[in-house]
Design an enzyme around this catalytic site. Structure first.
Site, short mmCIF file in Angstrom:
data_model
loop_
_atom_site.label_atom_id
_atom_site.label_comp_id
_atom_site.label_asym_id
_atom_site.label_seq_id
_atom_site.Cartn_x
_atom_site.Cartn_y
_atom_site.Cartn_z
N PHE A 11 0.83 -1.21 0.00
CA PHE A 11 0.00 0.00 0.00
C PHE A 11 0.87 1.27 0.00
CE2 PHE A 11 -2.12 2.71 3.44
CZ PHE A 11 -2.78 3.52 2.54
N ILE A 12 1.64 1.49 1.03
CA ILE A 12 2.45 2.71 1.11
C ILE A 12 3.62 2.62 0.12
CG2 ILE A 12 3.82 4.24 2.60
CD1 ILE A 12 2.24 3.11 5.01
N ASP A 31 9.98 -7.52 -2.65
CA ASP A 31 8.68 -7.81 -2.02
C ASP A 31 8.32 -9.27 -2.25
OD1 ASP A 31 5.78 -7.82 -1.44
OD2 ASP A 31 5.99 -5.64 -1.44
N ASN A 32 7.87 -9.93 -1.20
CA ASN A 32 7.45 -11.35 -1.35
C ASN A 32 5.97 -11.48 -1.72
OD1 ASN A 32 6.09 -10.82 1.00
ND2 ASN A 32 7.06 -12.43 2.22
N ASP A 56 12.35 -12.43 0.13
CA ASP A 56 11.82 -12.31 1.49
C ASP A 56 12.88 -11.63 2.36
OD1 ASP A 56 10.98 -13.01 4.22
OD2 ASP A 56 9.48 -14.21 3.15
N ALA A 78 7.06 -5.40 6.19
CA ALA A 78 6.78 -5.84 7.56
C ALA A 78 5.42 -6.53 7.56
CB ALA A 78 6.76 -4.66 8.53
N SER A 120 6.36 3.46 13.55
CA SER A 120 4.94 3.68 13.84
C SER A 120 4.73 4.43 15.15
CB SER A 120 4.25 2.32 13.92
OG SER A 120 2.99 2.43 14.53
N TYR A 145 4.01 -6.03 17.56
CA TYR A 145 4.34 -5.22 16.38
C TYR A 145 5.12 -3.97 16.82
CZ TYR A 145 3.13 -1.87 12.60
OH TYR A 145 3.16 -0.91 11.62
N LYS A 149 8.97 -2.69 15.91
CA LYS A 149 9.33 -1.39 15.33
C LYS A 149 10.39 -0.71 16.19
CE LYS A 149 6.70 -1.21 11.67
NZ LYS A 149 7.34 -1.45 10.38
P1 NAD Z 1 1.38 -3.46 3.26
O1 NAD Z 1 1.04 -4.79 3.84
O2 NAD Z 1 0.54 -2.97 2.16
O3 NAD Z 1 2.89 -3.43 2.79
C1 NAD Z 1 3.86 -4.31 3.28
C2 NAD Z 1 4.56 -4.88 2.06
O4 NAD Z 1 5.66 -5.68 2.50
C3 NAD Z 1 3.66 -5.79 1.23
O5 NAD Z 1 3.82 -5.49 -0.14
C4 NAD Z 1 4.15 -7.19 1.54
O6 NAD Z 1 3.93 -8.08 0.46
C5 NAD Z 1 5.61 -6.92 1.84
N1 NAD Z 1 6.20 -7.89 2.77
C6 NAD Z 1 5.68 -8.29 3.97
N2 NAD Z 1 6.51 -9.18 4.54
C7 NAD Z 1 7.56 -9.34 3.69
C8 NAD Z 1 8.74 -10.13 3.74
N3 NAD Z 1 8.98 -10.96 4.77
N4 NAD Z 1 9.61 -10.03 2.71
C9 NAD Z 1 9.36 -9.20 1.65
N5 NAD Z 1 8.25 -8.45 1.56
C10 NAD Z 1 7.37 -8.52 2.57
O7 NAD Z 1 1.39 -2.44 4.49
P2 NAD Z 1 1.60 -0.87 4.51
O8 NAD Z 1 0.47 -0.31 5.27
O9 NAD Z 1 1.93 -0.33 3.18
O10 NAD Z 1 2.86 -0.77 5.47
C11 NAD Z 1 4.17 -0.43 5.00
C12 NAD Z 1 5.05 -0.18 6.21
O11 NAD Z 1 4.56 0.94 6.96
C13 NAD Z 1 5.10 -1.35 7.20
O12 NAD Z 1 6.40 -1.45 7.71
C14 NAD Z 1 4.16 -0.92 8.28
O13 NAD Z 1 4.48 -1.51 9.52
C15 NAD Z 1 4.41 0.58 8.30
N6 NAD Z 1 3.31 1.34 8.90
C16 NAD Z 1 2.10 1.36 8.29
C17 NAD Z 1 1.07 2.09 8.87
C18 NAD Z 1 -0.30 2.15 8.25
O14 NAD Z 1 -1.19 2.77 8.84
N7 NAD Z 1 -0.53 1.57 7.08
C19 NAD Z 1 1.29 2.79 10.07
C20 NAD Z 1 2.53 2.73 10.66
C21 NAD Z 1 3.56 2.03 10.05
#
Ligand code: NAD
Length: 320
Positions: A11-12, A31-32, A56, A78, A120, A145, A149
């Site tokens: 997403f981000i 990305d996995n 991974d 993550a 976070s 979690y 972090k």
């Molecule tokens: P997301 O799940 O959409 O993105 C995570 C990405 O990492 C995914 O594309 C997933 O396929 C990949 N991934 C997960 N585990 C993996 C691994 N072991 N090896 C390789 N790739 C892997 O989530 P997001 O909301 O986009 O979050 C991105 C980051 O921002 C994360 O670290 C999350 O903890 C952090 N974060 C997000 C938020 C939020 O509100 N969305 C808030 C605080 C922090």
């Protein structure tokens, strides 16, 4: 610049890649695809700006072999599901703490000097003053979690102090917007799609947090990295206000046009063990760089609800 975005199909990460490609970077999306979707970045892959590595971050050799020739790492991969830690206790350890070790150690071995890390607001725990400034401490996270972090921040800070890394640690508020695949708005839309007559809300609905639109988040990351140049740079990224879960439920009911849905609360002050009922980040440091958000919490929530209703195909389903 040649950059690596771990979690680049997420997403981000995918929104960040849009910006990095627009500024002319060449991007490796590591990305996995566990929660990410290749279609989010497929157009960039097709025009040769982005290379996807199906790897991974828990696999050190895979991270190391992708790190050569990289100038800067954006470490976003993550486990995104905070609740999972209530059932499985080593996911955040492996995909947060160990994964971050793998990233910084591969950077050291390949002489890659710059990292941005997606941390976070949950690292502050539940007794922090609101809004919480970056210099609040001690940080005592209450979820697995959050602990991962905080551990990731510690590893990065130690690689800065010991091996001359330069780092930007971003503590995000709740990030919402298009391509969201998890979180409260996404969950509410799916629940109403399954049963338009009722919406179950975890907790009493009085949980109150700040929400930041995803494009504001990625613009904030890149702006702050241009404006700050210490060895270790720590910034909260959030909006100016908060919204309650009750208000989010009302907005989603309005936007899905499920006017007759009854909103039912499961009770208690939080959604699950380890959830933080009230959170608001101090954003003065972010504002001092000259960056401000375009959306506040409620506008971001409504904008996201509309976008996700389209993406999920909710209305089409209802109107059949
Ligand atoms: P997301 O799940 O959409 O993105 C995570 C990405 O990492 C995914 O594309 C997933 O396929 C990949 N991934 C997960 N585990 C993996 C691994 N072991 N090896 C390789 N790739 C892997 O989530 P997001 O909301 O986009 O979050 C991105 C980051 O921002 C994360 O670290 C999350 O903890 C952090 N974060 C997000 C938020 C939020 O509100 N969305 C808030 C605080 C922090």
């Amino acid at each position: 610049m040649r950059v690596m975005v771990t979690g680049g199909a997420g997403f981000i990460g995918s929104h960040l890649i849009d910006r990095l490609v627009a500024r002319g970077d060449s991007v490796v999306a590591f990305d996995n695809l566990s929660s990410g979707q290749l279609e989010f970045i497929q157009a960039h892959i097709d025009n040769g700006k982005v290379t996807h590595v199906q790897g991974d971050v828990t696999d050190f050799e895979s991270v190391l072999s992708s790190m050569h020739g990289i100038d800067c790492v954006f470490h976003l991969a993550a486990n995104p599901d905070i609740r999972l830690g209530t059932k499985i206790t080593d996911t955040d350890l492996n995909q947060g703490t160990i994964a971050t070790y793998n990233i910084v150690e591969a950077m050291r071995r390949c002489d890659v000097k710059r990292i941005a890390f997606a941390s976070s607001s949950v690292v502050y725990g539940e007794n922090a003053p609101l809004p919480t400034p970056e210099n609040h401490g001690p940080c005592m996270p209450i979820s697995l979690y959050g602990a991962s972090k905080q551990a990731g921040e510690g590893l990065i800070s130690s690689w800065v102090g010991t091996f001359g890394l330069q780092a930007w640690i971003f503590r995000f508020a709740n990030i919402i917007g298009t391509r969201g695949t998890h979180g409260v708005i996404f969950d509410f839309i799916h629940k109403l799609k399954a049963d338009p007559s009722r919406l179950e809300v975890l907790g009493n609905g009085l949980q109150e947090k700040s929400y930041m639109e995803v494009e504001d988040c990625v613009d904030g990351i890149l702006h702050v990295m241009e404006q700050s140049n210490d060895p270790l740079n720590l910034y909260n990224l959030g909006s100016h206000d908060t919204a309650s879960v009750r208000r989010i439920a009302e907005i989603v009911v309005e936007e899905t046009q499920c006017k007759d849905a009854s909103i039912e609360y499961t009770g208690g002050d939080r959604g699950w063990a380890g959830d933080i009922p009230k959170a608001m980040l101090g954003i003065d440091k972010m504002l001092s760089t000259g960056f401000d958000v375009r959306f506040n919490s409620e506008d971001a929530i409504r904008h996201t609800a509309r976008a996700l209703i389209q993406e999920i195909g909710f209305k089409q389903e209802m109107n059949k």
